[in-house]
Design a protein around this motif. Structure first.
Motif, PDB file in Angstrom:
ATOM      1  N   VAL A   9      69.283  84.396 107.859  1.00 24.49           N
ATOM      2  CA  VAL A   9      69.583  84.831 106.444  1.00 24.49           C
ATOM      3  C   VAL A   9      70.940  85.263 106.430  1.00 24.49           C
ATOM      4  O   VAL A   9      71.605  84.882 105.376  1.00 24.49           O
ATOM      5  N   MET A  10      71.446  85.940 107.400  1.00 27.50           N
ATOM      6  CA  MET A  10      72.983  86.249 107.365  1.00 27.50           C
ATOM      7  C   MET A  10      73.660  85.224 107.387  1.00 27.50           C
ATOM      8  O   MET A  10      74.772  85.088 106.885  1.00 27.50           O
ATOM      9  N   ALA A  11      73.382  84.159 108.099  1.00 25.54           N
ATOM     10  CA  ALA A  11      74.108  83.110 108.318  1.00 25.54           C
ATOM     11  C   ALA A  11      74.130  82.157 107.330  1.00 25.54           C
ATOM     12  O   ALA A  11      75.009  81.170 106.823  1.00 25.54           O
ATOM     13  N   ALA A  12      73.237  82.353 106.178  1.00 28.68           N
ATOM     14  CA  ALA A  12      73.118  81.603 105.011  1.00 28.68           C
ATOM     15  C   ALA A  12      74.272  81.818 103.984  1.00 28.68           C
ATOM     16  O   ALA A  12      74.361  81.117 102.956  1.00 28.68           O
ATOM     17  N   ALA A  30      77.479  94.839 108.041  1.00 30.40           N
ATOM     18  CA  ALA A  30      77.482  93.685 107.377  1.00 30.40           C
ATOM     19  C   ALA A  30      76.174  93.475 106.473  1.00 30.40           C
ATOM     20  O   ALA A  30      75.947  92.044 105.967  1.00 30.40           O
ATOM     21  N   VAL A  31      75.305  94.285 106.415  1.00 31.20           N
ATOM     22  CA  VAL A  31      74.289  94.282 105.770  1.00 31.20           C
ATOM     23  C   VAL A  31      74.035  95.670 104.754  1.00 31.20           C
ATOM     24  O   VAL A  31      74.733  96.379 104.982  1.00 31.20           O
ATOM     25  N   ALA A  63      78.111  89.543 105.874  1.00 30.49           N
ATOM     26  CA  ALA A  63      76.895  88.921 106.590  1.00 30.49           C
ATOM     27  C   ALA A  63      77.372  87.664 107.390  1.00 30.49           C
ATOM     28  O   ALA A  63      77.077  87.432 108.590  1.00 30.49           O
ATOM     29  N   TYR A  64      77.970  86.828 106.380  1.00 28.72           N
ATOM     30  CA  TYR A  64      78.394  85.231 107.041  1.00 28.72           C
ATOM     31  C   TYR A  64      79.515  85.612 108.081  1.00 28.72           C
ATOM     32  O   TYR A  64      79.445  85.207 109.195  1.00 28.72           O
ATOM     33  N   GLY A  65      80.349  86.501 107.744  1.00 35.27           N
ATOM     34  CA  GLY A  65      81.501  86.971 108.783  1.00 35.27           C
ATOM     35  C   GLY A  65      81.078  87.335 110.070  1.00 35.27           C
ATOM     36  O   GLY A  65      81.261  86.995 111.219  1.00 35.27           O
ATOM     37  N   TRP A  66      80.000  88.384 109.949  1.00 39.64           N
ATOM     38  CA  TRP A  66      79.207  89.064 111.068  1.00 39.64           C
ATOM     39  C   TRP A  66      78.665  87.779 112.053  1.00 39.64           C
ATOM     40  O   TRP A  66      79.005  87.686 113.070  1.00 39.64           O
ATOM     41  N   ARG A  70      79.633  85.778 115.967  1.00 40.26           N
ATOM     42  CA  ARG A  70      78.868  85.931 116.982  1.00 40.26           C
ATOM     43  C   ARG A  70      78.156  84.633 117.198  1.00 40.26           C
ATOM     44  O   ARG A  70      77.389  84.082 117.911  1.00 40.26           O
ATOM     45  N   SER A  71      79.043  83.197 116.749  1.00 38.17           N
ATOM     46  CA  SER A  71      78.447  82.015 116.681  1.00 38.17           C
ATOM     47  C   SER A  71      78.846  81.491 118.148  1.00 38.17           C
ATOM     48  O   SER A  71      79.411  82.196 118.870  1.00 38.17           O
ATOM     49  N   TRP A  72      78.302  80.544 118.627  1.00 35.15           N
ATOM     50  CA  TRP A  72      78.271  79.794 119.935  1.00 35.15           C
ATOM     51  C   TRP A  72      79.705  79.561 120.263  1.00 35.15           C
ATOM     52  O   TRP A  72      80.305  79.876 121.026  1.00 35.15           O
TER      53      TRP A  72
END
Length: 93
Positions: A9-12, A30-31, A63-66, A70-72
């Protein structure tokens, strides 16, 4: 660790409101944290969020920045940097 559902959901790129349960502590600021888990707390928190477009936009960006931190790709770059640093300190002789 936070749940995979939370990360999805955060990545959305949408604002994310969570209950004050330890499961969501990793997400930090971030939430948006609701005041409780009872129906009135949930309803009040969601109503407050719906009434404040600026807060929704800021929460969505956070949320998106968080997630992007932590992306691959980001994690791989940090790991590669650590490995280069370790290798630079190793005597090859």
């Amino acid at each position: 660790a936070s749940s995979a559902a939370l990360r999805t959901v955060m990545a959305a790129g949408v604002p994310v409101a969570v209950t004050p349960l330890p499961l969501f502590d990793e997400a930090g600021s971030a939430v948006l944290r609701l005041s409780g888990t009872d129906p009135d707390s949930l309803a009040d928190g969601i109503a407050d969020l719906l009434a404040d477009p600026a807060q929704r936009a800021a929460a969505a960006m956070a949320a998106y920045g968080w997630c992007m931190e932590r992306s691959w790709g980001s994690t791989g770059l940090r790991l590669a940097g650590m490995l280069r640093g370790l290798a630079a300190g190793v005597d090859a002789s």
